[in-house]
Design an enzyme around this catalytic site. Structure first.
Site, mmCIF file in Angstrom:
data_model
loop_
_atom_site.group_PDB
_atom_site.id
_atom_site.type_symbol
_atom_site.label_atom_id
_atom_site.label_comp_id
_atom_site.label_asym_id
_atom_site.label_seq_id
_atom_site.Cartn_x
_atom_site.Cartn_y
_atom_site.Cartn_z
ATOM 1 N N HIS A 37 -22.270 -48.360 -21.819
ATOM 2 C CA HIS A 37 -23.004 -49.226 -20.898
ATOM 3 C C HIS A 37 -23.233 -48.558 -19.539
ATOM 4 C CE1 HIS A 37 -24.586 -52.816 -19.092
ATOM 5 N NE2 HIS A 37 -23.761 -52.643 -18.071
ATOM 6 N N HIS A 45 -28.766 -59.936 -20.410
ATOM 7 C CA HIS A 45 -28.468 -60.863 -19.307
ATOM 8 C C HIS A 45 -29.006 -62.272 -19.493
ATOM 9 C CE1 HIS A 45 -26.097 -58.615 -16.535
ATOM 10 N NE2 HIS A 45 -26.926 -57.585 -16.548
#
Length: 501
Positions: free
Chosen positions: A356, A248
């Site tokens: 994921h 991120h």
């Protein structure tokens, strides 16, 4: 987005848990419920949303006929990014009192976060009609309307001639300024020296020229497009292999992983399990670092798609804004073309499946089904591709609607059946913040790894990565704290809409 809920997150109440007749509720219960709501509000103000949700839920168990209790819990769910639960609660509040304006706000916010802009616009419209002089409501309506119009315009001008940016971009017309003193590609190729120099340049907040970024993206797209949706990885007996979760845009924490665990190489292979971008404001640096390693070691460095490698998420959570700020909107399109070709899952030594999000809404999915999944597109709202990117485990058996509003929640029995059917040992997934950076669930058969410490500079969690060896596939976890980064706040490039809530 990534659920900020950790192992303490409350399981949503089902309607069967609640009283069904308003007449059956005593005055005492009504008054206790009101006290619990006040306690919940205090926790909310302290930003302890998990505790707030617990108290609102307790109030609802005593008296589920107050719209404000549902709307308040919806707000707390929004803050913990359980957008599916937030949507359900806001809708419930409106079924109790269709004039409760706050519930329209909550439902609109949840729909915005899920990229359902037209539905959000309807609710904002309802508020502006009810309160024509409410400036705040008008601002939110206008902002949402702007997004809807922009998307409609982009759709209208998009060409359907089959050409993509990677094929049409004129690389030779892109010039590198004479003053540029950063790393250079050698004969248009990434070298080890280039990557080492790139990390140093990025550390000092320098920029890679657009020409090099384009060349690398086009090369990466070609590599990814030649892979299956499910990539098989062979880890030899004595070799170490590392799995990382969400990054991120936290570039300085990414550098810290390489400092602790060694830089990627043929002897030190890595798999990064999606969500490289968004939220953190160094997303360009993260994705270009990872892609440069992919180009340098195509058979020893692996990248999977996360739910944030998608257009809607990038428009909302910062990556698109960051790319436009540092480069151009044309580059946004090129990144999207690369993301569309990222593999959806990896299978290590035929024993560990890594994706994921998580598992599926049906029991019949096989590894072959994953391999055959057509992925060169934006994630759909259901099916195998959607669930690989969005699903989450839950402690109880069976399946439940997702707290996020996309994907599914799956229990230990679902994991067990899937592993048996596909002759696997365990599943590794990412997608959720965990206090220690990892969590083992479902009798250690479903492992979460999350590699962005102190997520968004607010969560206080550790990050983690997993090491395995080919001869011993037992996971070894390493947790670590966040490191300092330059003063650019997370979400600095996010859609301005987020500042409105």
């Amino acid at each position: 987005a990534d659920s900020m809920g950790n192992e303490n997150t409350v399981i949503q109440e089902t309607n069967e848990d609640l009283p069904s007749d308003p007449e059956s509720i005593s005055e005492d219960d009504k008054s206790k419920a009101e006290e619990l709501k006040e306690e919940a509000n205090v926790f909310f103000k302290k930003e302890d949303y998990v505790k707030a949700i617990e108290k609102y839920s307790a109030a609802l168990k005593l008296n589920p006929f107050i719209a404000a209790y549902f709307a308040n819990r919806s707000f707390a769910y929004l803050r913990t990014e359980c957008f599916g639960y937030a949507l359900t609660d806001a809708t419930k509040a409106l079924s109790i009192d269709k004039n409760y304006l706050k519930a329209y706000y909550r439902r609109a916010s949840a729909n915005m976060a899920l990229g359902k802009f037209k539905l959000a616009l309807k609710d904002f419209e309802a508020v502006t009609k009810a309160r024509p002089s409410d400036r705040d409501a008008r601002i939110k309506y206008d902002e949402c309307n702007k997004i809807c119009k922009r998307l409609a315009f982009e759709k209208a001008i998009a060409t359907d001639d089959g050409k993509c940016v990677a094929d049409t971009i004129d690389i030779n017309s892109l010039v590198i300024e004479p003053s540029y003193d950063g790393p250079h590609l050698q004969d248009e190729q990434v070298t080890r020296q280039f990557v080492d120099d790139l990390l140093e340049a990025y550390k000092e907040q320098k920029k890679l020229p657009k020409k090099y970024v384009c060349q690398m993206l086009i090369q990466a797209k070609k590599i990814f497009s030649q892979q299956e949706s499910l990539v098989y990885i062979d880890v030899p007996d004595k070799s170490k292999f590392t799995i990382c979760g969400d990054i991120h845009g936290q570039f300085y924490d990414l550098l810290n992983i390489f400092k602790m665990n060694g830089k990627p190489s043929e002897e030190n292979p890595y798999l990064f399990n999606g969500d490289f971008v968004d939220r953190g404001s160094f997303s360009v640096e993260c994705i270009m670092t990872l892609l440069s390693y992919k180009l340098l070691y195509p058979k020893h460095f692996f990248m999977a798609r996360g739910n944030h490698e998608s257009l809607t998420m990038n428009q909302m959570y910062g990556f698109e804004g960051e790319v436009k700020s540092k480069y151009s909107s044309q580059l946004c399109e090129l990144f999207t073309e690369v993301f569309n070709w990222l593999p959806l899952a990896h299978c290590i030594n035929n024993k560990i499946l890594v994706m994921h999000g998580g598992l599926f809404s049906t029991d019949d999915v096989t590894l072959d089904d994953i391999a055959k999944t057509q992925r060169n597109r934006q994630p759909p709202e259901n099916g195998i591709m959607c669930e690989l990117l969005w699903s989450d485990p839950q402690p109880q058996n069976g399946r439940a609607p997702s707290k996020r509003g996309v994907g599914v929640q799956f229990g230990p029995d679902i994991t067990k059946k899937f592993l048996e059917r596909n002759k696997l040992d365990y599943v590794v997934r990412s997608h959720e913040v965990k206090n220690d950076g990892y969590e083992c669930m479902h009798n250690d058969k479903c492992i979460t790894v999350f590699s962005a410490p102190n997520y968004c500079d607010t969560m206080g969690n550790k990050g983690a990565y997993i090491n395995i060896t080919g001869e011993n596939l037992k996971p070894k976890f390493t947790s670590y704290e966040a490191v300092p980064h330059p003063n650019v706040k997370p979400m600095a490039y996010a859609n301005p809409f987020f500042g409105l809530f």
